[in-house]
Design a protein around this motif. Structure first.
Motif, PDB file in Angstrom:
ATOM      1  N   GLU A   1       1.030  -1.264  -0.469  1.00 36.74           N
ATOM      2  CA  GLU A   1      -0.316  -0.004   0.167  1.00 36.74           C
ATOM      3  C   GLU A   1       0.961   1.097   0.232  1.00 36.74           C
ATOM      4  O   GLU A   1       2.029   1.192   0.511  1.00 36.74           O
ATOM      5  CB  GLU A   1      -0.880  -0.091   1.231  1.00 36.74           C
ATOM      6  N   THR A   2       0.210   2.031  -0.835  1.00 43.32           N
ATOM      7  CA  THR A   2       0.712   3.131  -0.719  1.00 43.32           C
ATOM      8  C   THR A   2       0.560   4.421  -0.628  1.00 43.32           C
ATOM      9  O   THR A   2      -0.627   4.807  -0.228  1.00 43.32           O
ATOM     10  CB  THR A   2       1.630   3.436  -2.339  1.00 43.32           C
ATOM     11  N   ALA A   3       1.362   5.663   0.443  1.00 42.71           N
ATOM     12  CA  ALA A   3       0.583   6.907  -0.103  1.00 42.71           C
ATOM     13  C   ALA A   3       1.514   8.251   0.488  1.00 42.71           C
ATOM     14  O   ALA A   3       2.346   7.704   0.475  1.00 42.71           O
ATOM     15  CB  ALA A   3       0.144   6.718   1.554  1.00 42.71           C
TER      16      ALA A   3
ATOM     17  N   SER B   1       6.477   9.028  -0.909  1.00 45.20           N
ATOM     18  CA  SER B   1       5.790   8.352  -1.328  1.00 45.20           C
ATOM     19  C   SER B   1       5.893   6.600  -0.377  1.00 45.20           C
ATOM     20  O   SER B   1       7.509   6.593  -0.379  1.00 45.20           O
ATOM     21  CB  SER B   1       5.366   7.579  -2.263  1.00 45.20           C
TER      22      SER B   1
ATOM     23  N   SER C   1      -6.368   8.143   4.457  1.00 43.38           N
ATOM     24  CA  SER C   1      -7.186   8.338   2.914  1.00 43.38           C
ATOM     25  C   SER C   1      -7.180   6.574   2.795  1.00 43.38           C
ATOM     26  O   SER C   1      -7.829   5.587   3.433  1.00 43.38           O
ATOM     27  CB  SER C   1      -6.171   8.846   1.947  1.00 43.38           C
ATOM     28  N   LYS C   2      -7.812   6.792   1.007  1.00 43.74           N
ATOM     29  CA  LYS C   2      -8.619   5.543   1.595  1.00 43.74           C
ATOM     30  C   LYS C   2      -7.608   5.184  -0.536  1.00 43.74           C
ATOM     31  O   LYS C   2      -7.841   6.408  -1.417  1.00 43.74           O
ATOM     32  CB  LYS C   2     -10.362   5.540   0.525  1.00 43.74           C
ATOM     33  N   PRO C   3      -7.472   4.152  -1.374  1.00 41.98           N
ATOM     34  CA  PRO C   3      -7.217   3.424  -2.137  1.00 41.98           C
ATOM     35  C   PRO C   3      -8.064   4.553  -3.365  1.00 41.98           C
ATOM     36  O   PRO C   3      -9.440   4.926  -3.497  1.00 41.98           O
ATOM     37  CB  PRO C   3      -7.707   1.978  -2.180  1.00 41.98           C
TER      38      PRO C   3
ATOM     39  N   HIS D   1      -2.555   7.972  -2.763  1.00 45.02           N
ATOM     40  CA  HIS D   1      -3.317   6.068  -2.426  1.00 45.02           C
ATOM     41  C   HIS D   1      -3.271   5.229  -3.051  1.00 45.02           C
ATOM     42  O   HIS D   1      -4.575   5.521  -4.097  1.00 45.02           O
ATOM     43  CB  HIS D   1      -4.046   6.680  -1.331  1.00 45.02           C
TER      44      HIS D   1
ATOM     45  N   LEU E   1      -1.309   5.486   7.570  1.00 47.55           N
ATOM     46  CA  LEU E   1      -1.647   6.032   6.646  1.00 47.55           C
ATOM     47  C   LEU E   1      -2.615   4.970   5.707  1.00 47.55           C
ATOM     48  O   LEU E   1      -3.321   5.237   4.650  1.00 47.55           O
ATOM     49  CB  LEU E   1       0.442   5.460   5.829  1.00 47.55           C
ATOM     50  N   ASP E   2      -2.805   4.072   6.771  1.00 43.99           N
ATOM     51  CA  ASP E   2      -3.996   2.885   5.979  1.00 43.99           C
ATOM     52  C   ASP E   2      -5.467   3.577   6.351  1.00 43.99           C
ATOM     53  O   ASP E   2      -6.315   3.420   5.315  1.00 43.99           O
ATOM     54  CB  ASP E   2      -4.025   1.514   6.027  1.00 43.99           C
TER      55      ASP E   2
END
Length: 411
Positions: free
Chosen positions: A95-97, A111, A218-220, A225, A214-215
């Motif tokens: 997962e990326t943020a 990121s 925000s949301k995918p 994200h 970070l999960d």
């Protein structure tokens, strides 16, 4: 003994023609064996090797639609449904943020990528990386000592004069007045050329990503994200069942694609094998046609002009069956050794020719026992047909010709 002696005498008397016949059988058998070995590798790649592949299944919004990327709630729902249906699977994810580290001289958006385990590394957003210095991510005991470790790119390290053991400071996304220290445990570079965004990617084990919140910040699908979850299945057939189950559970094909990067990669790697198989089929067709024409030509020359010989043999009391066996034996004494030598040669050269001529690399192999027996049976059938054709020449001789001038005319 009489038949064998006469057959051998005829072969020696026409040595050049006999040699051509032996060589034709040898070359056809050798090249056909080599080409068939390539087809064997292609068949194995399409069947047993394909079915033995472990498959990763990835769900993504279909391009051109307004479907949103799936979040953890949706993935959890589908995972529970699969468990209820008795499907066995594993999973990896990353997962990326976006984050804003403090005190860096290199401007731009950074990121943080939370990686679940080693298996997820080949599918990272910017491609796999190679570690230059330090240690890789410790997925097993990331939080054991309370130290949160990350990997940074070589370009980022040089631009900001960072080294292994230094720390990065970022704001806690849940409490902007709080800061979190991240220790640089390693420095990496990408296997392929990468852009600035890729070199500003900071990798960490997923517990650190989740610990920072970070999960959930925000949301995918939100800017910066991204979430990739891959279900790892034991075979392509299970993968097909997986697709059917998710479609039944409401994942619409018009909005979401289900793909397998691992299967696509396997098919890409096998493409040279499929192309080599097409070439091998062409080789078999051409070699068999040309070799067949040469063998038929040699057979025609062997039988042409022997009417007088047949008539004289019958006149002195040689039975047609015995004479026919002689003609058949002349053919078998040439074709069978050629077949045996060609099969042995083809078996010996199949691997090196598979590597050099057909570019199979490590997939080039020796022919299996089943393939060898198949070629032997086909070769024996061809030899038998040629022998029967030679014997048929004697059977076709009309006894009435003994009382005409036909023999004298041919003589």
């Amino acid at each position: 003994m009489f038949v064998l002696k006469n057959a051998w005498f005829t072969i020696r008397r026409h040595a050049a023609r006999s040699l051509v016949m032996v060589l034709a059988c040898l070359v056809v058998a050798a090249l056909a064996t080599t080409a068939a070995t390539v087809l064997q590798a292609d068949t194995k790649a399409r069947t047993t090797d394909y079915e033995s592949q472990q498959v990763d299944a990835v769900i993504s919004p279909r391009k051109g639609t307004k479907a949103s990327p799936l979040g953890w709630n949706e993935y959890s729902k589908y995972a529970q449904r699969l468990q209820m249906d008795g499907m066995q699977y594993k999973a990896y994810f990353h997962e990326t943020a976006d984050i804003n580290p403090e005190g860096l001289t290199q401007s731009g958006t950074y990121s943080l990528v939370g990686v679940s385990d080693k298996q997820a590394e080949p599918t990272l957003p910017h491609g796999p990386f190679v570690l230059d210095q330090g240690k890789g991510l410790d997925y097993a005991s990331q939080n054991a000592s309370g130290t949160q470790t990350v990997l940074i790119s070589k370009q980022m390290a040089q631009a900001n004069k960072l080294k292994v053991g230094d720390t990065l400071t970022i704001k806690d996304p849940r409490q902007q007045d709080q800061q979190v220290k991240l220790t640089v445990s390693g420095i990496y570079h990408y296997r392929k050329a990468a852009d600035q965004a890729a070199n500003r990617a900071i990798y960490t084990a997923y517990p650190t990503f989740a610990m920072l919140g970070l999960d959930t910040a925000s949301k995918p699908g939100d800017p910066g994200h991204e979430l990739l979850v891959a279900f790892v299945l034991d075979s392509p057939s299970t993968y097909q069942k997986f697709i059917k189950e998710l479609r039944k559970d409401g994942l619409k094909a018009s909005q979401y694609d289900i793909d397998s990067p691992s299967l696509k990669d396997y098919q890409r790697r096998m493409e040279p094998v499929h192309q080599a198989a097409d070439q091998a089929r062409t080789v078999i067709i051409l070699v068999c046609l040309l070799g067949g024409l040469i063998l038929l030509g040699c057979l025609f020359l062997m039988l042409h002009g022997r009417t007088n010989e047949i008539g004289m043999a019958i006149t002195i009391g040689v039975h047609k069956a015995r004479l026919g066996w002689q003609f058949a034996l002349e053919t078998l004494l040439l074709t069978l050794p050629g077949l045996a030598l060609g099969l042995a040669l083809g078996t010996a050269i199949s691997r090196p020719l598979g590597r050099s001529l057909f570019h199979l690399g490590s997939l080039a192999s020796m022919p299996h026992a089943g393939l060898i027996w198949k070629i032997i049976l086909i070769g024996l059938a061809v030899c038998l047909v040629l022998a029967l054709a030679a014997a048929a020449r004697v059977v076709a001789f009309r006894t009435a010709q003994l009382y005409t001038n036909d023999l004298e005319d041919e003589a």
